[in-house]
Design an enzyme around this catalytic site. Structure first.
Site, short mmCIF file in Angstrom:
data_model
loop_
_atom_site.label_atom_id
_atom_site.label_comp_id
_atom_site.label_asym_id
_atom_site.label_seq_id
_atom_site.Cartn_x
_atom_site.Cartn_y
_atom_site.Cartn_z
N HIS A 18 0.98 -1.30 0.02
CA HIS A 18 -0.04 -0.14 -0.02
C HIS A 18 1.00 1.30 -0.03
CE1 HIS A 18 -3.15 -2.82 2.44
NE2 HIS A 18 -3.60 -2.55 1.15
N LYS A 42 -15.00 -7.77 4.89
CA LYS A 42 -13.66 -8.60 5.23
C LYS A 42 -13.67 -8.81 6.72
CE LYS A 42 -11.08 -7.72 1.33
NZ LYS A 42 -9.48 -6.78 0.88
N ARG A 91 -2.07 -5.77 -8.17
CA ARG A 91 -0.92 -6.67 -8.08
C ARG A 91 -0.47 -7.85 -9.13
NH1 ARG A 91 -3.03 -7.76 -1.99
NH2 ARG A 91 -4.85 -7.48 -3.38
N SER A 129 -2.99 -8.15 2.93
CA SER A 129 -3.12 -8.03 4.46
C SER A 129 -3.50 -9.44 4.87
CB SER A 129 -4.07 -6.71 4.51
OG SER A 129 -3.57 -5.49 4.10
P1 ADP Z 1 -9.82 -3.58 -0.35
O1 ADP Z 1 -10.47 -4.38 0.97
O2 ADP Z 1 -10.94 -2.46 -0.69
O3 ADP Z 1 -9.62 -4.33 -1.52
P2 ADP Z 1 -7.46 -3.28 0.60
O4 ADP Z 1 -6.64 -2.65 1.79
O5 ADP Z 1 -7.17 -4.78 0.60
O6 ADP Z 1 -8.63 -3.03 0.39
O7 ADP Z 1 -6.56 -2.82 -0.68
C1 ADP Z 1 -6.92 -1.63 -1.27
C2 ADP Z 1 -6.17 -1.37 -2.59
O8 ADP Z 1 -4.74 -1.61 -2.68
C3 ADP Z 1 -6.82 -2.63 -3.52
O9 ADP Z 1 -6.78 -1.90 -4.88
C4 ADP Z 1 -5.70 -3.58 -3.45
O10 ADP Z 1 -5.60 -4.35 -4.74
C5 ADP Z 1 -4.57 -2.84 -3.39
N1 ADP Z 1 -3.23 -3.44 -2.89
C6 ADP Z 1 -3.55 -4.33 -1.69
N2 ADP Z 1 -2.03 -4.72 -1.38
C7 ADP Z 1 -1.37 -4.40 -2.42
C8 ADP Z 1 0.01 -4.58 -2.57
N3 ADP Z 1 0.80 -5.32 -2.16
N4 ADP Z 1 0.59 -3.61 -3.78
C9 ADP Z 1 -0.46 -2.82 -4.26
N5 ADP Z 1 -1.67 -2.86 -4.14
C10 ADP Z 1 -2.07 -3.48 -3.19
#
Ligand code: ADP
Length: 165
Positions: A18, A42, A91, A129
């Site tokens: 992130h 989630k 990703r 995460s």
């Molecule tokens: P959500 O529940 O909305 O998917 P997340 O916190 O899991 O929220 O992810 C927010 C955004 O960041 C999403 O677009 C996700 O694909 C992206 N994301 C999560 N992990 C990574 C990572 N390691 N690298 C790049 N983008 C990421």
């Protein structure tokens, strides 16, 4: 006119992936609002205030970034911020289907909002995460995935709570 973008997600917790996306976004936009969702389907491990607090501390030394939280539709929040760009991270191919569906649904909800995808450094492209939480539960060292203070909070949280997916 200031170019503002909103990077929305659950951030449960924020990872180096992130943070990488935030750093890329601030190079393109004048101002980036990282928006932590109240309603995430989630079953988050961390409460909203904790997720916001971790994000406020994690991306150090980055200017032009604000951490906020939002309830309701992401596209509505983007409009409220005076922005027209929603940032998401991509990703791997496996993200594509879900993100594609969501981007098109959001476009249907508000066609003025454009979703922009940014790709992280490949070193972070496998980080999620969810997997980090699972690894931490099993006692893994997660220091390559999240800042040290978040690793500590994860340990403390997992001690105090039985986490169900
Ligand atoms: P959500 O529940 O909305 O998917 P997340 O916190 O899991 O929220 O992810 C927010 C955004 O960041 C999403 O677009 C996700 O694909 C992206 N994301 C999560 N992990 C990574 C990572 N390691 N690298 C790049 N983008 C990421």
């Amino acid at each position: 006119m200031k170019r503002i973008a909103v990077y929305a997600g659950s951030f449960d917790p924020v990872t180096y992936g992130h943070i990488d996306i935030i750093k890329r976004a601030v190079r393109i936009f004048d101002s980036v609002i990282v928006a932590v969702a109240h309603n995430t389907g989630k079953n988050p491990l961390f409460g909203l205030a904790e997720r916001v607090a971790m994000l406020k501390k994690a991306p150090r030394g980055i200017r032009n970034v604000k951490i906020e939280d939002f309830a309701g539709l992401a596209v509505d929040y983007v409009s409220q911020c005076g922005a027209n760009v929603l940032i998401r991270g991509l990703r791997m191919v496996s993200d594509f289907e879900y993100e594609f569906q969501m981007a098109l649904t959001n476009r249907k909800l508000n066609e003025k909002i454009e979703t922009i995808f940014l790709m992280p450094n490949e070193a972070y492209s496998y980080l999620s995460s969810t997997l980090i939480k699972e690894a931490a539960i099993l006692g893994a060292d997660v220091s390559d995935f999240v800042p040290a203070f978040i690793g500590k909070r994860l340990k403390a949280k997992l001690k105090s709570k039985v986490w169900t997916r």
